[in-house]
Scaffold this active site. Structure first.
Site, PDB file in Angstrom:
ATOM      1  N   GLU A  75     -17.259  -3.690  27.407  1.00  0.00           N
ATOM      2  CA  GLU A  75     -17.364  -2.088  27.364  1.00  0.00           C
ATOM      3  C   GLU A  75     -17.605  -1.519  26.049  1.00  0.00           C
ATOM      4  OE1 GLU A  75     -13.329  -2.056  30.337  1.00  0.00           O
ATOM      5  OE2 GLU A  75     -13.039  -2.250  28.234  1.00  0.00           O
ATOM      6  N   HIS A  94     -10.061   1.566  22.535  1.00  0.00           N
ATOM      7  CA  HIS A  94      -9.913   1.708  24.425  1.00  0.00           C
ATOM      8  C   HIS A  94      -8.914   0.467  24.371  1.00  0.00           C
ATOM      9  CE1 HIS A  94     -10.578   1.129  28.259  1.00  0.00           C
ATOM     10  NE2 HIS A  94     -11.220  -0.056  28.285  1.00  0.00           N
ATOM     11  N   HIS A  96      -5.713  -0.509  27.674  1.00  0.00           N
ATOM     12  CA  HIS A  96      -5.134  -0.515  29.033  1.00  0.00           C
ATOM     13  C   HIS A  96      -3.663  -0.657  28.954  1.00  0.00           C
ATOM     14  CE1 HIS A  96      -9.025  -3.455  29.869  1.00  0.00           C
ATOM     15  NE2 HIS A  96      -9.378  -2.204  29.559  1.00  0.00           N
ATOM     16  N   TYR A 121       2.705  18.589  20.517  1.00  0.00           N
ATOM     17  CA  TYR A 121       1.856  17.440  19.698  1.00  0.00           C
ATOM     18  C   TYR A 121       0.621  16.893  20.529  1.00  0.00           C
ATOM     19  CZ  TYR A 121       6.109  17.769  17.261  1.00  0.00           C
ATOM     20  OH  TYR A 121       7.109  18.500  16.666  1.00  0.00           O
ATOM     21  N   HIS A 161      -7.909   2.821  34.927  1.00  0.00           N
ATOM     22  CA  HIS A 161      -8.452   1.934  33.953  1.00  0.00           C
ATOM     23  C   HIS A 161      -7.717   1.901  32.783  1.00  0.00           C
ATOM     24  CE1 HIS A 161     -12.311  -0.187  31.925  1.00  0.00           C
ATOM     25  NE2 HIS A 161     -11.280  -0.213  31.247  1.00  0.00           N
TER      26      HIS A 161
END
Length: 216
Positions: A75, A94, A96, A121, A161
């Site tokens: 990725e 990134h 999950h 926030y 994802h």
């Protein structure tokens, strides 16, 4: 090795362990990177972020050419896309994480943000967070969509994802990812219940004051 590259390696290893300790990187999921000049240092494929080693990180140029180290995360194109669209970005996270993935399975709040202004926030620290269309992990089509999106943002959800966040340094990227995870949790908990959002005017006021991306 330059001092800045050595510092980036140390920071990536420490950050990987932090994300695992926070419960945001189960198994071998997720990846993080740092930009150093015209190079990208990124976590390798199929390795827990809790067991990273400074001499076992992948180094690429911004064209995506693999320069040294183990095979990078598949990725890496998501990271490259953020560095290309946001010249000020120096780190990408990134994840999950559970709530981000759950929220990415829901219909987006609007075309420009998967999540509405549910807390001050979220608006202050994250800002509008578009939902990027589904593609298989590592598919360049998803990275291309992220790069081409014609709106300002520092975070996005990837359909079914997870999340991806860019910022000016690694600590800020992590803090933004954590705040996004909390906003996703609230969005999932209140889904289907017509939660009260901040008004457009309230959200824009906060975004202007704190320099976060929110459509005016």
């Amino acid at each position: 090795m330059s001092r800045s590259m050595a510092q980036a390696r140390t920071a990536l290893v420490a950050t990987g362990r932090e994300l695992v300790d926070l419960g945001l990187s189960p198994g071998t999921s997720g990846n993080i990177s740092v930009r150093v000049g015209d190079r990208m240092l990124i976590t390798p494929t199929n390795e827990s972020m809790g067991s990273l080693q400074e001499d076992r990180l992948a180094e690429l140029d911004l064209a995506g050419n693999h320069l040294s180290g183990p095979r990078p995360s598949k990725e890496f194109t998501l990271h490259r896309a953020f560095y290309r669209r946001s010249p000020e970005a120096r780190a990408v996270v990134h994840l999950h994480s559970v709530n981000a993935v759950a929220c990415a399975c829901l219909e987006p709040w609007s075309e420009v943000s998967a999540i509405g202004p549910i807390t001050p926030y979220f608006v202050m620290r994250v800002g509008q967070t578009p939902l990027i269309g589904y593609a298989p992990p590592g598919d360049i089509a998803q990275a291309d969509e992220l790069e081409a999106r014609d709106q300002p943002f520092r975070a996005a959800l990837l359909a079914n994802h997870g999340s991806v966040v860019a910022h000016t340094d690694l600590a800020s990227a992590v803090n933004t990812a954590v705040e996004l995870e909390e906003a996703c949790k609230l969005a999932v908990l209140t889904a289907g219940r017509s939660p009260r959002m901040l008004s457009h005017e309230q959200a824009v006021e906060l975004a202007v004051k704190y320099g976060s991306p929110w459509s005016t």
